[in-house]
Design a protein around this motif. Sequence first.
Motif, PDB file in Angstrom:
ATOM      1  N   MET A   1       0.833  -1.186   0.000  1.00 34.07           N
ATOM      2  CA  MET A   1       0.000   0.000   0.000  1.00 34.07           C
ATOM      3  C   MET A   1       0.875   1.246   0.000  1.00 34.07           C
ATOM      4  N   GLY A   2       0.641   2.127  -0.984  1.00 36.26           N
ATOM      5  CA  GLY A   2       1.405   3.358  -1.069  1.00 36.26           C
ATOM      6  C   GLY A   2       2.705   3.233  -1.831  1.00 36.26           C
ATOM      7  N   GLU A   3       3.024   2.036  -2.335  1.00 33.42           N
ATOM      8  CA  GLU A   3       4.252   1.847  -3.105  1.00 33.42           C
ATOM      9  C   GLU A   3       3.900   1.408  -4.533  1.00 33.42           C
ATOM     10  N   ARG A   4       4.916   1.095  -5.327  1.00 28.12           N
ATOM     11  CA  ARG A   4       4.719   0.739  -6.723  1.00 28.12           C
ATOM     12  C   ARG A   4       5.171  -0.705  -6.964  1.00 28.12           C
TER      13      ARG A   4
ATOM     14  N   ARG B   1      -4.576 -11.124 -21.180  1.00 25.56           N
ATOM     15  CA  ARG B   1      -4.341 -11.874 -19.946  1.00 25.56           C
ATOM     16  C   ARG B   1      -4.468 -10.898 -18.780  1.00 25.56           C
ATOM     17  N   SER B   2      -4.965 -11.390 -17.673  1.00 26.84           N
ATOM     18  CA  SER B   2      -5.184 -10.540 -16.507  1.00 26.84           C
ATOM     19  C   SER B   2      -4.287 -10.963 -15.353  1.00 26.84           C
ATOM     20  N   LEU B   3      -3.944  -9.986 -14.536  1.00 26.93           N
ATOM     21  CA  LEU B   3      -3.125 -10.229 -13.339  1.00 26.93           C
ATOM     22  C   LEU B   3      -3.768  -9.517 -12.161  1.00 26.93           C
ATOM     23  N   ALA B   4      -4.257 -10.282 -11.198  1.00 27.54           N
ATOM     24  CA  ALA B   4      -4.810  -9.705  -9.975  1.00 27.54           C
ATOM     25  C   ALA B   4      -3.665  -9.403  -9.021  1.00 27.54           C
ATOM     26  N   LEU B   5      -3.603  -8.174  -8.572  1.00 29.48           N
ATOM     27  CA  LEU B   5      -2.510  -7.744  -7.702  1.00 29.48           C
ATOM     28  C   LEU B   5      -3.083  -7.340  -6.350  1.00 29.48           C
ATOM     29  N   PRO B   6      -3.057  -8.243  -5.365  1.00 28.86           N
ATOM     30  CA  PRO B   6      -3.560  -7.872  -4.035  1.00 28.86           C
ATOM     31  C   PRO B   6      -2.603  -6.897  -3.364  1.00 28.86           C
ATOM     32  N   VAL B   7      -3.161  -5.905  -2.736  1.00 28.74           N
ATOM     33  CA  VAL B   7      -2.375  -4.838  -2.109  1.00 28.74           C
ATOM     34  C   VAL B   7      -2.815  -4.712  -0.668  1.00 28.74           C
ATOM     35  N   ASP B   8      -1.868  -4.617   0.237  1.00 31.06           N
ATOM     36  CA  ASP B   8      -2.228  -4.499   1.650  1.00 31.06           C
ATOM     37  C   ASP B   8      -1.257  -3.576   2.354  1.00 31.06           C
ATOM     38  N   HIS B   9      -1.664  -3.104   3.532  1.00 30.44           N
ATOM     39  CA  HIS B   9      -0.763  -2.315   4.360  1.00 30.44           C
ATOM     40  C   HIS B   9       0.326  -3.217   4.952  1.00 30.44           C
ATOM     41  N   ARG B  10       1.433  -2.605   5.315  1.00 27.67           N
ATOM     42  CA  ARG B  10       2.453  -3.340   6.059  1.00 27.67           C
ATOM     43  C   ARG B  10       1.975  -3.639   7.472  1.00 27.67           C
ATOM     44  N   ASP B  11       0.852  -3.024   7.837  1.00 28.64           N
ATOM     45  CA  ASP B  11       0.243  -3.179   9.164  1.00 28.64           C
ATOM     46  C   ASP B  11       1.199  -2.730  10.260  1.00 28.64           C
TER      47      ASP B  11
ATOM     48  N   TYR C   1     -12.502  -3.359   7.510  1.00 26.52           N
ATOM     49  CA  TYR C   1     -13.803  -3.962   7.206  1.00 26.52           C
ATOM     50  C   TYR C   1     -14.062  -3.832   5.710  1.00 26.52           C
ATOM     51  N   ARG C   2     -14.380  -4.974   5.090  1.00 23.60           N
ATOM     52  CA  ARG C   2     -14.817  -4.975   3.692  1.00 23.60           C
ATOM     53  C   ARG C   2     -16.003  -5.911   3.557  1.00 23.60           C
ATOM     54  N   ALA C   3     -17.077  -5.406   2.962  1.00 26.30           N
ATOM     55  CA  ALA C   3     -18.255  -6.238   2.765  1.00 26.30           C
ATOM     56  C   ALA C   3     -17.881  -7.479   1.968  1.00 26.30           C
ATOM     57  N   GLY C   4     -18.342  -8.643   2.431  1.00 22.80           N
ATOM     58  CA  GLY C   4     -18.041  -9.897   1.752  1.00 22.80           C
ATOM     59  C   GLY C   4     -16.787 -10.578   2.256  1.00 22.80           C
ATOM     60  N   ARG C   5     -16.061  -9.928   3.176  1.00 25.86           N
ATOM     61  CA  ARG C   5     -14.874 -10.534   3.757  1.00 25.86           C
ATOM     62  C   ARG C   5     -14.963 -10.442   5.273  1.00 25.86           C
ATOM     63  N   SER C   6     -14.220 -11.262   5.960  1.00 23.47           N
ATOM     64  CA  SER C   6     -14.223 -11.222   7.422  1.00 23.47           C
ATOM     65  C   SER C   6     -13.446 -10.000   7.897  1.00 23.47           C
ATOM     66  N   PRO C   7     -13.930  -9.297   8.929  1.00 27.79           N
ATOM     67  CA  PRO C   7     -13.160  -8.174   9.482  1.00 27.79           C
ATOM     68  C   PRO C   7     -11.806  -8.662   9.991  1.00 27.79           C
ATOM     69  N   ALA C   8     -10.812  -7.790   9.949  1.00 31.40           N
ATOM     70  CA  ALA C   8      -9.466  -8.158  10.377  1.00 31.40           C
ATOM     71  C   ALA C   8      -8.897  -7.078  11.273  1.00 31.40           C
ATOM     72  N   SER C   9      -8.201  -7.471  12.320  1.00 28.88           N
ATOM     73  CA  SER C   9      -7.566  -6.517  13.225  1.00 28.88           C
ATOM     74  C   SER C   9      -6.360  -5.873  12.546  1.00 28.88           C
ATOM     75  N   THR C  10      -6.080  -4.627  12.931  1.00 26.70           N
ATOM     76  CA  THR C  10      -4.840  -3.977  12.526  1.00 26.70           C
ATOM     77  C   THR C  10      -3.861  -4.022  13.702  1.00 26.70           C
ATOM     78  N   ALA C  11      -2.658  -3.524  13.456  1.00 29.80           N
ATOM     79  CA  ALA C  11      -1.723  -3.337  14.557  1.00 29.80           C
ATOM     80  C   ALA C  11      -2.338  -2.417  15.602  1.00 29.80           C
ATOM     81  N   ASN C  12      -1.875  -2.540  16.841  1.00 30.75           N
ATOM     82  CA  ASN C  12      -2.400  -1.767  17.958  1.00 30.75           C
ATOM     83  C   ASN C  12      -1.824  -0.352  17.949  1.00 30.75           C
TER      84      ASN C  12
ATOM     85  N   TYR D   1      -0.243   5.175   9.339  1.00 22.92           N
ATOM     86  CA  TYR D   1      -0.462   3.737   9.191  1.00 22.92           C
ATOM     87  C   TYR D   1      -0.068   3.338   7.775  1.00 22.92           C
ATOM     88  N   GLU D   2       0.884   2.420   7.699  1.00 25.48           N
ATOM     89  CA  GLU D   2       1.359   1.989   6.379  1.00 25.48           C
ATOM     90  C   GLU D   2       1.529   0.477   6.342  1.00 25.48           C
TER      91      GLU D   2
END
Length: 407
Positions: free
Chosen positions: A1-4, A56-66, A358-369, A406-407
Amino acid sequence: MGERAQLTPVFSGGSGRIEPGIGPVQSGVAITTPVLDGDVAYRLVVEAPGQPSASRSLALPVDHRDRFVEAGTFRSVYHSAAELPDGGVLIVGGSRGASVFSDAIDRFDPATRAFTRVGTMATGRVLARPVVLADGKVLIAGGGTTLASGVTYELLDVATGQVTPAGVPVRHRVGHSATRLADGRVLIAGGLEEATAELWDPATRTARPVAARMSNPREWHSATLLADGRVLLVGGYTLANAYWLAEVFDPRTEQFTPVGAPALAPRIEALALHLAHRMNDGTVIIAGGEKFNPAVDDGGRATSDVLRFDPATSRFTPLPALLVPRSLLTGAVLSDDRVVMFGGLTVGDDFTPTGEVYRAGRSPASTANLGVARAFHTVSRLPGGRLLIVGGEAPDRGAVTSVLVYE
């Protein structure tokens, strides 16, 4: 998240391009994506004269470093924040440790991660509603003021730092909402036992009352601009006997239409201090907050409930709950519809240092404290999906001074 990310397309027999947002590419030549601010799917399309295209398609999941990165200190409670078109964040007023409310307006620069004073209001304010206008100027509406004579609209020119009077409100409002409409006007609605609304016009810099009234007063409600230009107003405290969960304001007719629940007497539970965000499909997610019924409650009760509002049907449907009940909800929605929230109050009015995604259709997930529990803080989006957390009140009622990214 936030990078290339770096992608290397390999193909033959034609010319290629990558969608979205990249364009023509050469086989075997690496390219760098734009900054990633959410999950993305790239598609390589290869075309040759007289031949059907191939892809051709490429799904690129992106997430925070938490993780949280400290970005200095800023002592403030009850301030407001506004995300600027250039990626900066304004921090407006608040209680900053002095004997009076702060009149300062500061800008956070995501490149240097530093605050700079950019303007000074005519009086100190807490819990104001800053609204970024189409021309980049910022309207500052309502809130508690240090001076009674400070009950005015003020307009900040971010480029010059000049703050000028911008009209007199029809009502002095705290706990209200302020929403920029598609035509550039601003709808200011509700407040302490207020069922009224007014419209501020940037062309004349004046406000006038909306003739129609809301179905009941609303304080600490949410207001969300819908894709068709209407505004959804949800919840809000009131002591009125009749209560509708929500209503929709149509700027073309300047009428409010109740939705969500019939008016009842004796009243049903009110919902306030929740979070509401519009999703990419046009629906609105309403999460958390607190419920209050003066007939049975001495105070509000934090809730983990989540609702989805569909503008096409004007109906609410329940979604899976948050991980924990959470009031004074503060968070932001990212480009891929994930809603990230931090802190607030939970069961028993206890401050919480937790966060969740929180994302509709997925289970909620905790972040870092967060490390330090806080409420009355602000959460703002930075370029590339990182989030800025500023100030807030600690469990000992003192101010939290740490600024986190938060990154």
